[in-house]
Design an enzyme around this catalytic site. Structure first.
Site, short mmCIF file in Angstrom:
data_model
loop_
_atom_site.label_atom_id
_atom_site.label_comp_id
_atom_site.label_asym_id
_atom_site.label_seq_id
_atom_site.Cartn_x
_atom_site.Cartn_y
_atom_site.Cartn_z
N ASP A 74 0.85 -1.19 0.00
CA ASP A 74 0.00 0.00 0.00
C ASP A 74 0.88 1.23 0.00
O ASP A 74 1.85 1.32 0.75
CB ASP A 74 -0.93 -0.02 1.22
CG ASP A 74 -1.95 -1.15 1.13
OD1 ASP A 74 -1.63 -2.27 1.58
OD2 ASP A 74 -3.01 -0.93 0.56
N ASP A 85 -13.89 -4.59 -1.86
CA ASP A 85 -13.67 -4.48 -0.41
C ASP A 85 -14.99 -4.87 0.26
O ASP A 85 -16.01 -4.23 0.02
CB ASP A 85 -13.29 -3.05 -0.03
CG ASP A 85 -11.88 -2.68 -0.46
OD1 ASP A 85 -11.53 -1.49 -0.40
OD2 ASP A 85 -11.11 -3.59 -0.86
#
Lengths: 268, 212
Positions: free
Chosen positions: A25, A144
């Site tokens: 990330d 998600d």
């Protein structure tokens, strides 16, 4: 826990279906780590980590851009470009890809695949546009998912902050119909916890589609990998937290997987 | 043309990735975007990602399809990668029936949804698989120094079915189903996998192409 026997092809060669993907990330120029998509810590130079994971045998690299502002977009192109010079395995980039042009720019910068989440929930035809222009193999639908209880999960967008009202399974099926070549499935509840993946979520999605499903969110111990593959039917696994703090190296994870008879690549 | 290898530069190729792989060995490939550049190449690589029909259309609109066929006829080393390999054949059945370059007899057909042993197959097949021998010897070919079961990276939903058995140099196994991985006829090579995305093993194979 049920175990699957080692899947051997003819000539006793192992079936190396299961990909071990290193997830990184990014915020600006930095590799970061967050817990359940809230709160971040800077860890270092993303490209340095990507090269390290490549050398440790990562089957693919996954970059997720956590902020995706215009300024930071250029930093991301730079990171992806540098990684592509040194890392000879597929690179997927996600976060803030909103248009076909964004996808094109990211592929030109060095990505092999783009992962799209929020923009697709707002404009599903984006999936088809990217798939038609660049091929389904480039178009990873990122989902998600948050557990709603009673065997249902809801799709979230904008880094897990905004709910969409979409059912994860229905959305996954629709995504495949629209042309997605793969699904990157992250459990918001499990991410960063190192307490294992959401097995029921993964299995429900994997059984509902005929495209590969990458499970993400929760890897902490080797047993978690076995569980999400054997019970969760994951085709690939993305790992972040467990790698960045060197809790286990990829070599350790792969060696353990092979010892358990999981179909991972042997040579790295 | 001084470059030892040229890469066909047309709309549906992932030419940049392949360039990087050659650069790893200190070679700067030439980009062949017109018929003359293709004709003058010492060795030629044809990339291709996405749908077969789109790739063939891209090649034709750049007026490179006939140049590629002519290059192949010279007997100089040629390597087709992924759809670049599939285009060597007569036709593909991806989104309708599309004509290929017709250099090698055979068709490109969908990977089945169920394997020989009954296991359902996800498509695209995405991931690493070991190269297996066929009836064809790897000696005196590009795969000569590669170990058996060298694992390389595949991403595809369609695969080549060459008419001539001897054109299949390597396959990989998917639950009992054998899928064409490498084709070869003389100096013409085709890889279904991506050597530029197959780590160290893939780079070794790229190096071997430079030695042809």
């Amino acid at each position: 826990m049920e175990t699957t026997p080692v899947r051997l092809g003819r000539n006793n060669l192992s079936v190396a279906d299961l990909r071990l993907i290193a997830r990184l990330d990014i915020k600006g120029p930095n590799l970061i780590k967050g817990i359940q998509l809230e709160g971040v810590r800077k860890i270092g130079d993303p490209n340095e980590f990507a090269v390290r994971y490549y050398e440790q045998g990562a089957d693919e690299i996954l970059y997720m851009d956590a902020v995706a502002s215009l300024y930071e977009r250029n930093l991301l192109f730079d990171i992806v470009g540098r990684t592509a010079e040194n890392v000879f395995v597929p690179i997927t980039v996600g976060g803030g890809i909103r248009t076909v042009e964004d996808a094109r720019d990211m592929l030109r910068a060095g990505a092999d695949k783009v992962a799209i989440n929020s923009a697709a929930t707002l404009l599903p035809q984006l999936i088809s546009e990217v798939a038609e222009r660049f091929g389904s193999q480039c178009m990873v639908l990122q989902i998600d998912a948050k557990d709603r209880g009673s065997g249902a999960w809801e799709v979230y967008r904008d880094g897990g902050r905004e709910h969409t009202g979409l059912d994860v399974i229905e959305w996954a099926v629709r995504g495949q119909e629209l042309g997605a070549g793969e699904i990157l499935l992250t459990s918001i509840d499990k991410e960063g916890t190192r307490r294992g993946f959401d097995i029921d979520l993964t299995r429900s999605v994997s059984n509902a589609v005929s495209i590969p499903v990458i499970a993400s969110g929760g890897m902490g111990r080797p047993e978690h990998l076995a569980a999400v593959v054997e019970s969760g039917h994951a085709d690939a696994v993305a790992m972040a937290f467990v790698l960045h703090y060197a809790k286990m190296t990829l070599n350790d994870i792969r060696a353990d997987a092979l010892a358990r008879g999981l179909p991972v690549r042997q040579q790295t | 043309m001084n470059a030892p290898v040229s890469i066909v530069d047309y709309e549906a190729g992932n030419m940049l990735s392949i360039c990087r792989a050659f650069r790893h060995f200190g070679i700067e490939p030439a980009l062949a975007a017109d018929p003359d550049s293709v004709a003058q190449a010492e060795r030629l690589v044809l990339p291709g990602v996405g749908a077969f029909g789109a790739c063939m259309a891209g090649l034709r609109s750049a007026k490179l399809d006939q140049s590629v066929v002519a290059f192949i006829a010279t007997g100089r080393p040629f390597l087709g990668i992924c759809v670049g390999m599939q285009m060597l054949f007569d036709e593909s059945h991806e989104f309708g029936v599309h004509a290929g370059l017709g250099v090698m007899p055979g068709k490109v057909l969908p990977i089945p949804s169920v394997a020989e042993d009954g296991m359902p197959l996800k498509r695209p097949v995405i991931g690493w698989h070991g190269l297996e021998h066929t009836s064809q010897n790897w000696s005196n070919t590009l795969l000569e120094s590669q170990p058996t079961d060298t694992e390389v990276y595949f991403v595809h939903s369609f695969s080549a079915h060459p008419e001539r058995d001897e054109d299949v140099l390597a396959v990989y196994d998917k639950h009992g189903t054998k899928i064409t991985a490498v084709v070869r006829h003389g100096e013409i090579y085709g890889f279904q996998f991506h050597p530029e995305k197959s780590g160290a093993a893939g780079l070794k194979i790229i190096r071997a192409f430079l030695d042809l």
